[in-house]
Design a protein around this motif. Structure first.
Motif, PDB file in Angstrom:
ATOM      1  N   LEU A   1       8.677  10.248 -17.533  1.00  0.00           N
ATOM      2  CA  LEU A   1       8.011   9.857 -16.279  1.00  0.00           C
ATOM      3  C   LEU A   1       9.002   9.174 -15.340  1.00  0.00           C
ATOM      4  O   LEU A   1       9.830   8.380 -15.799  1.00  0.00           O
ATOM      5  CB  LEU A   1       6.863   8.883 -16.533  1.00  0.00           C
ATOM      6  CG  LEU A   1       5.738   9.258 -17.469  1.00  0.00           C
ATOM      7  CD1 LEU A   1       5.943   8.618 -18.857  1.00  0.00           C
ATOM      8  CD2 LEU A   1       4.406   8.774 -16.927  1.00  0.00           C
ATOM      9  N   GLY A   2       8.891   9.465 -14.033  1.00  0.00           N
ATOM     10  CA  GLY A   2       9.718   8.740 -13.085  1.00  0.00           C
ATOM     11  C   GLY A   2      10.016   9.504 -11.820  1.00  0.00           C
ATOM     12  O   GLY A   2       9.216  10.348 -11.378  1.00  0.00           O
ATOM     13  N   SER A   3      11.211   9.240 -11.266  1.00  0.00           N
ATOM     14  CA  SER A   3      11.657   9.888 -10.030  1.00  0.00           C
ATOM     15  C   SER A   3      11.784  11.388 -10.243  1.00  0.00           C
ATOM     16  O   SER A   3      12.289  11.828 -11.284  1.00  0.00           O
ATOM     17  CB  SER A   3      13.008   9.323  -9.605  1.00  0.00           C
ATOM     18  OG  SER A   3      12.914   7.936  -9.366  1.00  0.00           O
TER      19      SER A   3
ATOM     20  N   GLU B   1       0.844  -1.203   0.000  1.00  0.00           N
ATOM     21  CA  GLU B   1       0.000   0.000   0.000  1.00  0.00           C
ATOM     22  C   GLU B   1       0.878   1.251   0.000  1.00  0.00           C
ATOM     23  O   GLU B   1       2.010   1.211   0.489  1.00  0.00           O
ATOM     24  CB  GLU B   1      -0.874   0.027   1.255  1.00  0.00           C
ATOM     25  CG  GLU B   1      -2.105  -0.861   1.171  1.00  0.00           C
ATOM     26  CD  GLU B   1      -3.051  -0.591   2.337  1.00  0.00           C
ATOM     27  OE1 GLU B   1      -4.193  -0.158   2.095  1.00  0.00           O
ATOM     28  OE2 GLU B   1      -2.594  -0.787   3.487  1.00  0.00           O
ATOM     29  N   ASN B   2       0.334   2.332  -0.547  1.00  0.00           N
ATOM     30  CA  ASN B   2       1.029   3.629  -0.505  1.00  0.00           C
ATOM     31  C   ASN B   2       2.473   3.536  -0.957  1.00  0.00           C
ATOM     32  O   ASN B   2       3.392   3.921  -0.233  1.00  0.00           O
ATOM     33  CB  ASN B   2       0.926   4.234   0.892  1.00  0.00           C
ATOM     34  CG  ASN B   2      -0.512   4.437   1.273  1.00  0.00           C
ATOM     35  OD1 ASN B   2      -1.317   4.906   0.455  1.00  0.00           O
ATOM     36  ND2 ASN B   2      -0.886   3.995   2.459  1.00  0.00           N
ATOM     37  N   ILE B   3       2.655   2.977  -2.156  1.00  0.00           N
ATOM     38  CA  ILE B   3       3.995   2.845  -2.732  1.00  0.00           C
ATOM     39  C   ILE B   3       4.566   4.236  -3.005  1.00  0.00           C
ATOM     40  O   ILE B   3       3.873   5.104  -3.532  1.00  0.00           O
ATOM     41  CB  ILE B   3       3.935   2.036  -4.042  1.00  0.00           C
ATOM     42  CG1 ILE B   3       3.418   0.619  -3.779  1.00  0.00           C
ATOM     43  CG2 ILE B   3       5.291   2.003  -4.738  1.00  0.00           C
ATOM     44  CD1 ILE B   3       3.058  -0.149  -5.042  1.00  0.00           C
ATOM     45  N   LYS B   4       5.811   4.451  -2.593  1.00  0.00           N
ATOM     46  CA  LYS B   4       6.480   5.729  -2.852  1.00  0.00           C
ATOM     47  C   LYS B   4       7.665   5.491  -3.785  1.00  0.00           C
ATOM     48  O   LYS B   4       8.482   4.598  -3.527  1.00  0.00           O
ATOM     49  CB  LYS B   4       6.965   6.348  -1.534  1.00  0.00           C
ATOM     50  CG  LYS B   4       5.821   6.872  -0.665  1.00  0.00           C
ATOM     51  CD  LYS B   4       5.114   8.023  -1.354  1.00  0.00           C
ATOM     52  CE  LYS B   4       3.840   8.444  -0.606  1.00  0.00           C
ATOM     53  NZ  LYS B   4       2.823   8.941  -1.580  1.00  0.00           N
ATOM     54  N   ILE B   5       7.761   6.262  -4.860  1.00  0.00           N
ATOM     55  CA  ILE B   5       8.877   6.109  -5.805  1.00  0.00           C
ATOM     56  C   ILE B   5      10.088   6.849  -5.242  1.00  0.00           C
ATOM     57  O   ILE B   5       9.941   7.971  -4.726  1.00  0.00           O
ATOM     58  CB  ILE B   5       8.482   6.669  -7.196  1.00  0.00           C
ATOM     59  CG1 ILE B   5       9.557   6.430  -8.244  1.00  0.00           C
ATOM     60  CG2 ILE B   5       8.145   8.145  -7.123  1.00  0.00           C
ATOM     61  CD1 ILE B   5       9.107   6.803  -9.663  1.00  0.00           C
ATOM     62  N   PRO B   6      11.296   6.254  -5.291  1.00  0.00           N
ATOM     63  CA  PRO B   6      12.480   6.983  -4.796  1.00  0.00           C
ATOM     64  C   PRO B   6      12.697   8.264  -5.600  1.00  0.00           C
ATOM     65  O   PRO B   6      12.392   8.317  -6.797  1.00  0.00           O
ATOM     66  CB  PRO B   6      13.621   5.989  -5.033  1.00  0.00           C
ATOM     67  CG  PRO B   6      12.978   4.645  -5.181  1.00  0.00           C
ATOM     68  CD  PRO B   6      11.616   4.904  -5.765  1.00  0.00           C
ATOM     69  N   ASP B   7      13.218   9.310  -4.956  1.00  0.00           N
ATOM     70  CA  ASP B   7      13.441  10.588  -5.662  1.00  0.00           C
ATOM     71  C   ASP B   7      14.530  10.480  -6.711  1.00  0.00           C
ATOM     72  O   ASP B   7      14.582  11.248  -7.665  1.00  0.00           O
ATOM     73  CB  ASP B   7      13.832  11.684  -4.649  1.00  0.00           C
ATOM     74  CG  ASP B   7      12.587  12.223  -3.941  1.00  0.00           C
ATOM     75  OD1 ASP B   7      12.742  12.874  -2.887  1.00  0.00           O
ATOM     76  OD2 ASP B   7      11.470  11.944  -4.457  1.00  0.00           O
ATOM     77  N   HIS B   8      15.412   9.534  -6.503  1.00  0.00           N
ATOM     78  CA  HIS B   8      16.523   9.330  -7.444  1.00  0.00           C
ATOM     79  C   HIS B   8      16.545   7.858  -7.854  1.00  0.00           C
ATOM     80  O   HIS B   8      16.064   7.001  -7.114  1.00  0.00           O
ATOM     81  CB  HIS B   8      17.849   9.684  -6.750  1.00  0.00           C
ATOM     82  CG  HIS B   8      19.034   9.138  -7.482  1.00  0.00           C
ATOM     83  ND1 HIS B   8      19.453   9.649  -8.709  1.00  0.00           N
ATOM     84  CD2 HIS B   8      19.857   8.086  -7.220  1.00  0.00           C
ATOM     85  CE1 HIS B   8      20.493   8.947  -9.131  1.00  0.00           C
ATOM     86  NE2 HIS B   8      20.759   7.992  -8.254  1.00  0.00           N
ATOM     87  N   GLY B   9      17.088   7.566  -9.038  1.00  0.00           N
ATOM     88  CA  GLY B   9      17.243   6.167  -9.452  1.00  0.00           C
ATOM     89  C   GLY B   9      18.323   6.096 -10.518  1.00  0.00           C
ATOM     90  O   GLY B   9      18.515   7.044 -11.278  1.00  0.00           O
ATOM     91  N   SER B  10      19.000   4.965 -10.596  1.00  0.00           N
ATOM     92  CA  SER B  10      20.144   4.853 -11.537  1.00  0.00           C
ATOM     93  C   SER B  10      19.700   4.431 -12.935  1.00  0.00           C
ATOM     94  O   SER B  10      20.469   4.492 -13.880  1.00  0.00           O
ATOM     95  CB  SER B  10      21.113   3.791 -10.995  1.00  0.00           C
ATOM     96  OG  SER B  10      20.400   2.564 -10.911  1.00  0.00           O
ATOM     97  N   VAL B  11      18.440   4.044 -13.058  1.00  0.00           N
ATOM     98  CA  VAL B  11      17.975   3.536 -14.361  1.00  0.00           C
ATOM     99  C   VAL B  11      17.451   4.652 -15.256  1.00  0.00           C
ATOM    100  O   VAL B  11      16.663   5.491 -14.812  1.00  0.00           O
ATOM    101  CB  VAL B  11      16.865   2.472 -14.149  1.00  0.00           C
ATOM    102  CG1 VAL B  11      16.071   2.240 -15.430  1.00  0.00           C
ATOM    103  CG2 VAL B  11      17.470   1.173 -13.643  1.00  0.00           C
ATOM    104  N   TYR B  12      17.912   4.696 -16.512  1.00  0.00           N
ATOM    105  CA  TYR B  12      17.235   5.520 -17.521  1.00  0.00           C
ATOM    106  C   TYR B  12      16.724   4.556 -18.590  1.00  0.00           C
ATOM    107  O   TYR B  12      17.415   3.598 -18.967  1.00  0.00           O
ATOM    108  CB  TYR B  12      18.152   6.590 -18.113  1.00  0.00           C
ATOM    109  CG  TYR B  12      19.317   6.087 -18.923  1.00  0.00           C
ATOM    110  CD1 TYR B  12      20.479   5.664 -18.293  1.00  0.00           C
ATOM    111  CD2 TYR B  12      19.237   6.003 -20.307  1.00  0.00           C
ATOM    112  CE1 TYR B  12      21.548   5.168 -19.026  1.00  0.00           C
ATOM    113  CE2 TYR B  12      20.287   5.514 -21.049  1.00  0.00           C
ATOM    114  CZ  TYR B  12      21.448   5.091 -20.401  1.00  0.00           C
ATOM    115  OH  TYR B  12      22.497   4.576 -21.131  1.00  0.00           O
ATOM    116  N   SER B  13      15.491   4.757 -19.030  1.00  0.00           N
ATOM    117  CA  SER B  13      14.818   3.817 -19.922  1.00  0.00           C
ATOM    118  C   SER B  13      14.353   4.553 -21.173  1.00  0.00           C
ATOM    119  O   SER B  13      13.436   5.381 -21.101  1.00  0.00           O
ATOM    120  CB  SER B  13      13.632   3.188 -19.185  1.00  0.00           C
ATOM    121  OG  SER B  13      13.005   2.205 -19.986  1.00  0.00           O
ATOM    122  N   VAL B  14      15.015   4.305 -22.292  1.00  0.00           N
ATOM    123  CA  VAL B  14      14.697   5.009 -23.544  1.00  0.00           C
ATOM    124  C   VAL B  14      15.170   4.158 -24.713  1.00  0.00           C
ATOM    125  O   VAL B  14      16.126   3.373 -24.552  1.00  0.00           O
ATOM    126  CB  VAL B  14      15.359   6.405 -23.585  1.00  0.00           C
ATOM    127  CG1 VAL B  14      16.874   6.309 -23.624  1.00  0.00           C
ATOM    128  CG2 VAL B  14      14.824   7.250 -24.730  1.00  0.00           C
TER     129      VAL B  14
END
Ligand code: FBP
Length: 343
Positions: A328-330, A212-225
């Motif tokens: 879209l993302g962090s 419940e109430n999933i929070k996305i981290p403010d930073h992440g190492s993944v870029y997806s393109v």
């Protein structure tokens, strides 16, 4: 007076409660109401869950069945060759809402115009917008695919069938989410009060609450393109990509299915982007049933979603199959991409 104490529960109450927290129960719980509206939304989510179960079952057996994979030979409104699973999944979403009195109109990536369920109109005041199979290029090779959905209220009679009341910004979404058909089938949704995930328990045939109430981290190492489009991008996106190539700690992940990439980013942080290209300056992804539902999820989880300049949820489409560039993302990662875009 002797009070009868309740019998000692064998299963810890929390586990039993969790195991009994199906999607329809969770919707009522999170709406904190048993009003007719709350029951309608709970029933709509149950029908979406049923569609997910039917599609998941078909995918899990597709490799052993005749005539389930491959192309239909038709081309859809997007100009894309239609997969048999696209058609099957599109019809499943329509079928689960028949005889429901809930959803009068369905608008999908696979249909030029919305589909109306006369027996549900006018009492059914909701419209379902959906991408029945997201990541179609993955479907025949057993890689992850998804379904994306959003629920909006119908405004007005829509007598001309043009569904112009749908051409409004993303804040009109009452609920949104996706179903990821991966090693497990996962449904993630929001109704504007947090983001919650459910795993399909095949032994129960129920989507059961996982987080419940999933929070996305403010930073992440993944870029997806899709870097295959690099030379079709403007300098902003090329310079951003050159930056993450040189920056310690960034890594590229691109599954070919938006839902799969977004789910990774929701759970672990990072950024997904589909910029405009010289061939398609408006980008590939559709606003009403791809980027706006996912932007609702991402923003509800504390992330950010824009077309590089404007928040995706503020964008007003000019047509049902309207496309926008998407980032879209962090929060920090989206702002990093935006910082490369000349205003
Ligand atoms: P479909 O809904 O038709 O599958 O299109 C969307 C999509 O497949 C996304 O899932 C994915 O992120 C993107 O298109 C892949 O596009 P490309 O092959 O151009 O990178």
């Amino acid at each position: 007076m002797n009070t009868i104490s309740p019998p000692e529960l064998i299963i810890p109450e929390s586990n039993l409660d969790r195991d009994c927290t199906t999607l329809s129960r969770h919707v009522l719980q999170s709406l904190k109401s048993f009003s007719p509206d709350a029951y309608d939304l709970s029933a709509i989510m149950s029908r979406i869950a049923l569609a997910g179960k039917l599609i998941s079952r078909r995918l899990s057996r597709a490799g052993l069945m005749e005539d389930v994979l491959g192309f239909t030979g038709e081309t859809n409104i997007q100009g894309e060759s239609v997969k048999k699973m696209d058609t099957y999944a599109n019809e499943v979403f329509i079928s689960v809402f028949k005889q429901s009195g809930l959803v009068c109109r369905l608008a999908s990536e696979e249909m030029d115009k919305p589909y109306y369920i006369p027996e549900n109109c006018p009492i059914g005041r909701y419209t379902l917008l959906y991408d029945p199979i997201d990541g179609s290029s993955n479907v025949d090779i057993n890689l992850n695919v998804g379904s994306i959905f959003a629920i909006r209220q119908q405004e007005g009679e829509d007598l001309d069938g043009e569904a112009t009341d749908l051409l409004q910004n993303g804040s009109k979404q009452i609920a949104a989410g996706y179903i990821l058909y991966g090693p497990a089938t996962v449904l993630v949704y929001t109704m504007g009060n947090g983001v919650h995930s459910f795993f399909l328990d095949p032994s129960l045939g129920e989507f059961i609450l996982a987080q419940e109430n999933i929070k996305i981290p403010d930073h992440g190492s993944v870029y997806s393109v899709n870097e295959g489009n690099f030379w079709q991008w403007n300098d902003s996106f090329r310079n951003y990509t050159r930056y993450v190539h040189r920056q310690e700690g960034y890594t590229g992940r691109y599954s070919g299915a938006l839902v799969g990439d977004i789910h990774r980013i929701l759970m672990q942080g990072g950024v997904f982007l589909y910029p405009g290209t010289t061939e398609q300056p408006e980008g590939k992804l559709r606003l009403l049933y791809e980027t706006a539902p996912l932007a609702f999820i991402i923003e509800q989880a504390g992330g950010k979603a824009s077309d590089g300049i404007n928040p995706i949820l503020d964008i007003i489409p000019s047509k049902i199959h309207y496309r926008t560039p998407a980032i879209l993302g962090s929060k920090n990662e989206v702002e990093l991409v935006e910082s490369f875009i000349e205003k």
